[in-house]
Design an enzyme around this catalytic site. Structure first.
Site, short mmCIF file in Angstrom:
data_model
loop_
_atom_site.label_atom_id
_atom_site.label_comp_id
_atom_site.label_asym_id
_atom_site.label_seq_id
_atom_site.Cartn_x
_atom_site.Cartn_y
_atom_site.Cartn_z
CB VAL A 2 -49.45 13.54 -3.31
CG1 VAL A 2 -50.93 13.49 -2.90
CG2 VAL A 2 -49.33 13.46 -4.82
CD GLU A 3 -48.48 19.16 2.01
OE1 GLU A 3 -47.77 19.51 2.96
OE2 GLU A 3 -49.35 19.90 1.51
CB ILE A 4 -50.01 11.05 2.50
CG1 ILE A 4 -49.54 10.88 1.06
CG2 ILE A 4 -50.96 9.93 2.93
CD1 ILE A 4 -50.60 11.00 0.02
CB VAL A 6 -46.05 20.66 5.37
CG1 VAL A 6 -44.64 21.22 5.35
CG2 VAL A 6 -46.29 19.88 6.67
CG HIS A 21 -52.75 19.39 -0.52
ND1 HIS A 21 -51.64 20.11 -0.10
CD2 HIS A 21 -53.44 20.23 -1.34
CE1 HIS A 21 -51.68 21.33 -0.62
NE2 HIS A 21 -52.74 21.42 -1.38
#
Ligand SMILES: NC(=O)c1ccc[n+]([C@@H]2O[C@H](COP(=O)([O-])OP(=O)(O)OC[C@H]3O[C@@H](n4cnc5c(N)ncnc54)[C@H](O)[C@@H]3O)[C@@H](O)[C@H]2O)c1
Length: 310
Positions: free
Chosen positions: A156-158, A194, A145
Site C-alpha cells: 500500500v503506497e502511503i 512509484v 494506494h
C-alpha cells in the site's frame, strides 16, 4: 465466531468496484465491519456473491464456510454517503479516478466524520493536494494506494500532502500494518506514485518490443519469468544490481556497465555526480559487510520461487 463482539470498528468503503470489494475482503478478514456506499444497481448481490472467493484468496488465512458467512454478515450497504460515514474509524475511497469526483467527495465527507477518522483514497495516481483541494483541512486526506488485488498483494503506497502531519502518516501506516499489509511511505507526492511509474516504463517497453516484432508476446513474458521476474521478486531491482557489481557495488554497475550500454538504446547515460550519490546511498542502505546475508536471502527466495513452479 461472534463477529460483532470482536469488531475493531466500521470502515466506510466508498465505491464497491474491483478495488472496493477487494479492500472489503481485507477489512472484514481482519476484524472490521464495513459499510459500502456505491450507487450501482445490484452492487450488494454482486459483492456478496464474489466475496467468498476473495476471502479464500487472502494469504495466511483459512476460513470455513461458516466463518465466511459470518464475515460477509459484517458488510452492509448504504447508498447515502452522508449516512455511510457516520461513526466510522476510516473511509477508504475507491470511486472513479477523476479529480473532480474525489475532491468533491472528500469535501463532503470532511464535516461528517470524527477528527480521528482516517480519510484514505485508493487513487492510482491523483496526488493528495488535488484530492483535498476543496477540504477545509486538505492535509487530512492520505493516499492508501493498493496494488490490485489489495486483499492479496502486500503493497500500500502511503502519501500525504507535503505538509501532512507526521502523526497522521504514522497512524495510517499502523492502520495498514494492522491488516498485514506492507505500507510504503512516499516522501513526497508524484503523479502515478512509484509502483505504477515503474510499471508504466517496463510495460511500455514490453509492448513496444512486441508491437515492433522484436519478440512475440509469449516469448516476452517468458523472458521476464526466467530473468528479471524472480531476481527482482527475491530482493528488489536495486539491491540485485548492487550485489551484481561485486566489490564495486552499484557504483561499478552504473559506471562500467549501465553507462556503456544505454546510449545504444537511445537513453542518456547518468552524470558522474548521480553515480557517486547513488553508489553512496547503496553502500549506506545495503552495507558490504552484510552482502553474504543478502546473497543467501536472494538465493533462498529465488530457488523457492523456481521450485514452486508447476
Ligand atoms: N483497478 C486497479 O487495478 C486499481 C488498483 C489500485 C487503485 N485503483 C484505484 O481505485 C479506484 C477504483 O478503481 P476500480 O478499478 O475499483 O474501479 P471500478 O470502476 O471497478 O469501481 C468504481 C466504483 O465506484 C462506483 N461509483 C461511481 N460513482 C460513485 C459515487 N458517486 N459514489 C460511490 N461510488 C461510486 C462505481 O459504481 C464502481 O462500482 C480508482 O481511484 C483507481 O485508480 C485501481
Amino acid at each position: 465466531m461472534s463477529n460483532q463482539a470482536q469488531s475493531r470498528g466500521t470502515i466506510a468503503v466508498i465505491g464497491g468496484g474491483v478495488i472496493g470489494r477487494s479492500w472489503t475482503a481485507a477489512f472484514i478478514a481482519n476484524g472490521y465491519d464495513v459499510v459500502i456506499s456505491d450507487p450501482a444497481e445490484g452492487i450488494a448481490e454482486s459483492i456478496r456473491e464474489k466475496l467468498p472467493a476473495d476471502l479464500h484468496g487472502i494469504p495466511g488465512k483459512s476460513f470455513s464456510d461458516a466463518e465466511i458467512a459470518a464475515l460477509i454478515d459484517r458488510v452492509s450497504f448504504e447508498p447515502d454517503i452522508a449516512k455511510a460515514v457516520q461513526g466510522v474509524v476510516a473511509v477508504q475511497e475507491n470511486g472513479p479516478e477523476r479529480n473532480d469526483f474525489k475532491a468533491e467527495l472528500f469535501a463532503k465527507i470532511e464535516p461528517l466524520v470524527g477528527k480521528d477518522t482516517l480519510l484514505l483514497s485508493s487513487s492510482s495516481g491523483i496526488t493528495p493536494d488535488i484530492i483535498g483541494a476543496k477540504m477545509t483541512d486538505p492535509h487530512r486526506v492520505v493516499i492508501g494506494h493498493p496494488f490490485n488485488p489489495p486483499h492479496q498483494l502486500p503493497l500500500v503506497e502511503i502519501c500525504g500532502t507535503p505538509d501532512a502531519d507526521e502523526a497522521l502518516i504514522a497512524r495510517v501506516m499502523a492502520f495498514y500494518r494492522g491488516l498485514d499489509k506492507a505500507p510504503a511511505r512516499l516522501n513526497r507526492p508524484v503523479p502515478g506514485f512509484v509502483a505504477n511509474r515503474l510499471q508504466a516504463v517496463l510495460v511500455g517497453e514490453a509492448l513496444s518490443l512486441v508491437d515492433s516484432g522484436v519478440v512475440d508476446m509469449k516469448t516476452l513474458d517468458e523472458i521476464m519469468l526466467n530473468s528479471l521476474g524472480p531476481r527482482w521478486a527475491s530482493i528488489g531491482p536495486l539491491l540485485a544490481l548492487h550485489l551484481g557489481g561485486g566489490d564495486g557495488g552499484l557504483h561499478r554497475v552504473l559506471s562500467q556497465l549501465y553507462n556503456h550500454v544505454v546510449p545504444s538504446m537511445g537513453l542518456d547515460p547518468l552524470p558522474d555526480d548521480s553515480i557517486d550519490r547513488l553508489g553512496k546511498i547503496a553502500e549506506e542502505t545495503y552495507p558490504r559487510s552484510e552482502a553474504a546475508d543478502y546473497i543467501a536471502l536472494r538465493d533462498r527466495r529465488t530457488i523457492g520461487m523456481l521450485e514452486s513452479r508447476e
